[in-house]
Write a protein that holds these residues in place. Structure first.
Motif, PDB file in Angstrom:
ATOM      1  N   GLN A  95      -9.133   2.722  -0.331  1.00 40.87           N
ATOM      2  CA  GLN A  95      -9.705   3.171  -1.612  1.00 40.87           C
ATOM      3  C   GLN A  95      -8.666   3.813  -2.522  1.00 40.87           C
ATOM      4  OE1 GLN A  95     -13.270   5.467  -1.441  1.00 40.87           O
ATOM      5  NE2 GLN A  95     -14.340   3.961  -0.172  1.00 40.87           N
ATOM      6  N   THR A  98     -11.305  -8.147  -6.597  1.00 40.51           N
ATOM      7  CA  THR A  98     -10.054  -7.904  -7.320  1.00 40.51           C
ATOM      8  C   THR A  98     -10.221  -8.210  -8.813  1.00 40.51           C
ATOM      9  OG1 THR A  98      -8.772  -8.384  -5.348  1.00 40.51           O
ATOM     10  CG2 THR A  98      -7.607  -8.587  -7.436  1.00 40.51           C
ATOM     11  N   VAL A 150      -6.791   1.164  -4.287  1.00 40.12           N
ATOM     12  CA  VAL A 150      -7.610   0.466  -5.278  1.00 40.12           C
ATOM     13  C   VAL A 150      -7.820   1.348  -6.515  1.00 40.12           C
ATOM     14  CG1 VAL A 150      -9.834  -0.655  -5.716  1.00 40.12           C
ATOM     15  CG2 VAL A 150      -8.716  -0.926  -3.494  1.00 40.12           C
ATOM     16  N   GLY A 192      -8.851  -5.921  -3.813  1.00 35.13           N
ATOM     17  CA  GLY A 192     -10.030  -5.153  -4.215  1.00 35.13           C
ATOM     18  C   GLY A 192     -10.990  -4.957  -3.059  1.00 35.13           C
ATOM     19  N   ASN A 207       0.813  -1.222   0.000  1.00 33.01           N
ATOM     20  CA  ASN A 207       0.000   0.000   0.000  1.00 33.01           C
ATOM     21  C   ASN A 207       0.844   1.268   0.000  1.00 33.01           C
ATOM     22  OD1 ASN A 207      -2.901  -0.525  -0.094  1.00 33.01           O
ATOM     23  ND2 ASN A 207      -2.404  -1.896   1.616  1.00 33.01           N
TER      24      ASN A 207
END
Lengths: 203, 573
Positions: A122, A143, A125, A117, A98
């Motif tokens: 957010q 995902t 993603v 996913g 991340n």
């Protein structure tokens, strides 16, 4: 938290012969993050002056413990591996998945046996929607929605053999019960790296 | 596989009585043979020492070490010894390497090979977790491996000893080796691991184990007798009670005396005492503790039923890892260090704690001295194995440092000069001028460990042995190890050649090939009578149904985890 609750918890510990504190993402992923875990481990260390008390992380995602084990013995670290230097470099906060996605640094993405996913922030993603993404998985999940290539894999423990590590690090043999035409994760990744080597002419 | 002949080297092969002779060594199909044909590959060992491949009979290399890795990301950057530690990028041949005390598996294989070692024994694995050990074994390239199985706090072991059921105990020991695909019986702080379930320990060999009507002494005798009754290639391998506690000397001596009554079933010791340095302390606290090495050595010199390894301390960072759970908790509290703990259901405990040894601490200085004192005061090198209890006393990449120290009084005195005054009247190393020769070093690192473990095809260069050879670029007739410490250390750190199973795996200190090694295990269960097996299995099924968190069907290590096994039947050797 009221003082009475803390005292009640302390009394519980003192009355126990063997206590385990299971901790989860509420501890590791809220404000102060690893510092919360540090507080729990300090408490456990002190409690052992009088009683036997241990702590154990509640791991999610099936064989996530196994990933950590294999990554540690193969590369030296359990996660957040960056091989750009030719050896594993590790700095959570900088090299976590991340961290890299939030900085919009990644220009391609591959995932297996996980569902970013559904579980990633957010902002991460959103970036995954913008870059080429490959999913290796036995099932469709959120995902799949942003993946450009989906490679269905055999299910370990049903369609192919393997090893999974329980969250207490106990390895368990995954047995094959039925035949399948799908390849295992290992075969898929081996095919991929062989093809990359062929294209790049690497070792 | 092709033929090979090693010429012109000065050969030290203590098991075959070869002490510094210019012999030729021939290898064919991975084995040492009497002679080879004219077309054999010639390895010129002119100006070199030639020895059998090194055997490390006690190292923590698979299993708990992974806990150490996860706990110590900082260790991955340590690079005190360039070429044998730290971060190294992948090459066309080699995987990436990181770490010093807890290197990744590939680095373990490469670096032991650079040192001329070809066989290593993982010192402690609980049977439950043996699958993990074998997975890491498979990821350690080049070396042959074997694993010792923890039994000294196992509920069923203690129950059978309390019941006096020696036949069932024998069957169970054999079954555990089969279940874990293990090589030998390891006993760590007998009874203490079980008491640690309740946050307690044992403090002598005569304490009672909680919930079991047995003492550490009974556990040691019971397992030793089962071990000899099964005629296992290795003896019991013992980490005594009270590790690291000032005043533990009487416990250690009592353990040594206890085993006098057991008769060895083979031409070897009845007990191997591991990392004896940590068990040789007098006094009542760290303030009045002194070296007990002289007493231990005196006993060892007068008796022949024991062997030991040093557990030499190396100054600098180390990573302690042991099945001695209570010791690790004590370490963590004493040093305010990170602490990891495992309680392995019915089988044992363990812990991992990082720490650092410094010559400025008189306690650490004396510990450093005790390891060397033990190796130098015990006269017969066939009783001594060189170890650092890797990585408890320090990383194995420091073996050349420790071995070179054994060869040089001058260097030892230089180190001792830097010690605090408080260390000096607690140790005797400054008064010991013995210097080991190449033959004694070859004994302590090759011949003795192989004999101690009962590995007949290791540790020597006679016909039929494995083609495992170490060639060091140092000429014994030209270099005097007593004054040229650095030259000895350098030669032992980066072998001129390491040959594994007849293949050159290291040349000029660099890894040149990465074959996969074998895994040795002992199948003594085959020889157990069916009636005893039936009696045992009834118990085992009950234990699994009542207590274990896994099924019996998921317990035994499957064949898939040992792609290149060597199964040893005790009756066959």
């Amino acid at each position: 938290m009221p003082k009475e609750t803390v005292i009640a918890a302390a009394e519980m510990f003192k009355a126990s012969k063997f206590a385990i504190i299971y901790f989860g993402m509420g501890v590791t992923q809220t404000r102060a993050r690893y510092k919360n875990g540090d507080n729990v481990s300090s408490l456990v260390s002190d409690l052992n002056q009088t009683n036997k008390v241990v702590m154990m992380p509640m791991r999610g995602h099936y064989n996530v413990t196994g990933f950590g084990q294999v990554a540690a013995w193969e590369a030296g670290f359990p996660m957040a591996l960056d091989f750009a230097r030719g050896y594993a470099y590790y700095n959570p906060g900088e090299t976590g998945t991340n961290d890299i996605l939030m900085r919009k640094e990644a220009d391609a993405f591959i995932t297996g046996a996980a569902d970013p996913g559904a579980h990633f922030p957010q902002e991460s993603v959103k970036h995954l929607f913008k870059i080429p993404a490959i999913q290796v998985d036995g099932y469709a999940n959120p995902t799949t929605e942003f993946s450009d290539v989906v490679i269905p894999a055999a299910i370990a423990g049903v369609e192919c053999e393997g090893t999974a590590y329980r969250m207490d690090c106990q390895p368990i043999r995954m047995k094959k019960l039925i035949d399948t035409t799908f390849k295992s994760d290992e075969e898929i990744l081996t095919d991929l790296i062989n093809k990359v080597r062929e294209l790049k002419g690497g070792a | 596989m092709a033929e090979m002949i090693i010429k012109n080297g000065v050969v030290y092969d203590p098991a075959n009585g070869v002490n510094g002779e210019k012999n030729e060594i021939c290898i064919k199909d991975g084995k040492i043979v009497e002679s080879v044909g004219a077309g054999a590959r010639i390895i010129d060992a002119e100006g070199c020492v030639v020895m059998p491949g090194g055997v490390d009979g006690h190292t923590h290399c698979a299993g708990k070490i992974n806990v150490g890795r996860v706990m110590s990301p900082h260790d991955m950057r340590y690079r005190p010894i360039p070429g044998l530690s730290g971060q190294e990028a992948r090459t066309k041949l080699l995987r990436p390497q990181v770490g010093y005390n807890t290197p990744n598996t590939h680095a373990i294989g490469y670096r032991y090979s650079k040192l001329g070692y070809t066989t290593i024994a993982e010192a402690a694995i609980v049977p439950m977790m043996a699958r993990h050990m074998h997975e890491e074994f498979e990821a350690i390239p080049i070396l042959d491996k074997l694993g010792l199985v923890l039994m000294g706090s196992n509920w069923q072991v203690m129950q059978y000893i309390a019941d006096g059921d020696s036949e069932k105990l024998k069957a169970y020991v054999a079954w555990l080796l089969l279940a874990a695909r293990g090589y030998g019986v390891k006993v760590v702080n007998p009874g203490g691991g079980s008491n640690w379930t309740w946050g307690k320990n044992v403090t002598s060999i005569d304490d009672k184990v909680i919930d079991f009507d047995v003492t550490p002494a009974q556990i040691l005798l019971g397992l030793a007798e089962a071990n000899e009754s099964l005629k296992l290639p290795h003896s019991i391998h013992v980490h005594c009670n009270n590790l690291g506690v000032p005043g533990n000397l009487p416990t250690t001596l009592a353990t040594m005396k206890l085993l006098e009554k057991v008769k060895a079933s083979r031409d070897r010791q009845v007990m191997h005492l591991t990392h004896l340095q940590f068990h040789s302390y007098t006094g009542t606290s760290w303030m009045d503790f002194t070296s007990g090495a002289a007493d231990i050595a005196d006993y060892m010199n007068k008796h022949d039923h024991l062997t030991f390894d040093m557990g030499q301390v190396i100054f600098g960072p180390a990573m302690t890892m042991t099945a001695d759970g209570p010791t690790e908790y004590r370490n963590a509290r004493m040093f305010d260090a990170k602490w990891s703990n495992y309680d392995e259901e019915l089988e044992d405990a363990s812990g991992v704690v990082p720490l650092s040894y410094t010559p400025y601490s008189f306690a650490h200085a004396v510990m450093w001295a005790i390891g060397l004192e033990l190796a130098l005061l015990v006269k017969d090198p066939w009783k001594v194995m060189f170890t650092t209890d890797n990585p408890n006393g320090g990383s194995f990449v420091n073996y050349p440092e420790g071995q070179a120290l054994l060869m040089s009084d001058k260097k030892r005195q230089e180190v001792i000069k830097g010690f605090p005054d408080m260390a000096m009247d607690r140790m005797s190393l400054q008064n010991i001028d013995r210097e080991l020769d190449w033959n004694e070093i070859a004994t302590m690192t090759r011949a003795m460990p192989a004999k101690m473990l009962g590995l007949t095809e290791k540790g020597h260069l006679g016909a039929g042995a494995d083609g495992d050879v170490a060639i060091y670029d140092i000429a014994p007739e030209k270099v005097d190890p007593s004054v040229e410490h650095e030259a000895v250390k350098k030669a032992l750190s980066f072998a001129k050649y390491t040959i594994k199973g007849g293949e050159v795996v290291v040349a000029d200190g660099e890894v040149t090939a990465t074959p996969k090694g074998k895994v040795y295990w002992v199948n003594a269960y085959e020889g157990v009578l069916q009636a005893e097996k039936d009696r045992l299995m009834a118990d085992i099924k009950e234990r699994f149904a009542k207590y274990y968190s896994i099924q019996l069907a998921n317990y035994m290590v499957e064949d898939a985890y040992l792609p290149r096994p060597v199964e040893i039947r005790p009756e066959a050797i």
